[in-house]
Scaffold this active site. Structure first.
Site, PDB file in Angstrom:
ATOM      1  N   PHE A 163     107.407 -32.470  59.210  1.00 60.63           N
ATOM      2  CA  PHE A 163     106.308 -32.687  58.262  1.00 60.63           C
ATOM      3  C   PHE A 163     105.070 -31.858  58.576  1.00 60.63           C
ATOM      4  CE2 PHE A 163     105.991 -35.985  61.544  1.00 60.63           C
ATOM      5  CZ  PHE A 163     104.694 -35.781  62.002  1.00 60.63           C
ATOM      6  N   ARG A 170      92.161 -47.820  66.563  1.00 63.19           N
ATOM      7  CA  ARG A 170      93.545 -47.656  66.095  1.00 63.19           C
ATOM      8  C   ARG A 170      94.016 -48.907  65.342  1.00 63.19           C
ATOM      9  NH1 ARG A 170      96.101 -42.828  66.056  1.00 63.19           N
ATOM     10  NH2 ARG A 170      98.065 -43.877  66.471  1.00 63.19           N
ATOM     11  N   THR A 192     100.419 -45.714  60.928  1.00 62.47           N
ATOM     12  CA  THR A 192     100.453 -44.388  60.313  1.00 62.47           C
ATOM     13  C   THR A 192     101.036 -44.457  58.905  1.00 62.47           C
ATOM     14  OG1 THR A 192     100.669 -43.364  62.484  1.00 62.47           O
ATOM     15  CG2 THR A 192     101.292 -42.028  60.588  1.00 62.47           C
ATOM     16  N   ARG A 230      94.040 -48.235  56.383  1.00 61.21           N
ATOM     17  CA  ARG A 230      95.216 -47.720  55.674  1.00 61.21           C
ATOM     18  C   ARG A 230      95.877 -48.793  54.811  1.00 61.21           C
ATOM     19  NH1 ARG A 230      97.012 -44.648  61.074  1.00 61.21           N
ATOM     20  NH2 ARG A 230      95.832 -42.715  60.776  1.00 61.21           N
ATOM     21  N   ASN A 288      97.479 -40.594  54.457  1.00 59.41           N
ATOM     22  CA  ASN A 288      96.936 -41.833  55.013  1.00 59.41           C
ATOM     23  C   ASN A 288      95.436 -41.782  55.297  1.00 59.41           C
ATOM     24  OD1 ASN A 288      96.669 -40.662  57.566  1.00 59.41           O
ATOM     25  ND2 ASN A 288      98.595 -41.508  58.315  1.00 59.41           N
ATOM     26  N   HIS A 303      92.280 -40.107  60.468  1.00 57.92           N
ATOM     27  CA  HIS A 303      92.895 -39.827  61.765  1.00 57.92           C
ATOM     28  C   HIS A 303      92.085 -40.545  62.828  1.00 57.92           C
ATOM     29  CE1 HIS A 303      94.620 -37.693  65.174  1.00 57.92           C
ATOM     30  NE2 HIS A 303      93.381 -37.552  65.607  1.00 57.92           N
TER      31      HIS A 303
END
Length: 137
Positions: A45, A73, A79, A90, A100, A103
């Protein structure tokens, strides 16, 4: 940036008690993206990730606070947005893994590396938030 969610994302981190110490609005060059995501270069990807991230400007931010990487996180969610719980960034704002929208560094070491790619040390602002004593012992 394109989704108009920068303010909402900043608000979540501020409400958690984290302190914004640097922020830039800038284009993400292909060269920079390849450096930033070098650990993913062999993944299938990767070309699509670089193309997507290069499609418009980004907002780079540096946050400080107790366990900011680990907690950040959790706040971001998984993710894959389909695996993210409601209440995460997200989970609330994303629907596709390749889009998404945000980062977050996966470790303190990664954060240090990623910060150095975008910011000079003198661009990190050291200050005491007026809310500091309400958030920390």
């Amino acid at each position: 940036m394109q989704c108009g969610l920068v303010g909402k994302i900043i608000k979540r981190f501020e409400q958690k008690g984290f302190r914004l110490v640097a922020m830039k609005f800038l284009p993400a060059s292909e060269e920079h993206l390849k450096q930033h995501y070098i650990d993913l270069k062999d993944r299938p990807f990767f070309p699509g990730l670089v193309k997507y991230m290069n499609s418009g400007p980004v907002v780079a931010m540096v946050w400080e606070g107790l366990n900011v990487v680990k907690t950040g996180r959790v706040m971001l969610g998984e993710t894959n947005p389909a695996d993210s719980k409601p209440g995460t960034i997200r989970g609330d704002f994303c629907i596709q893994v390749g889009r998404n929208i945000i980062h977050g560094s996966d470790s303190v070491k990664s954060a240090e590396k990623e910060i150095s790619l975008r910011f000079k040390p003198e661009e990190l602002v050291d200050y005491k938030s007026c809310a500091h004593d309400w958030v920390y012992e």
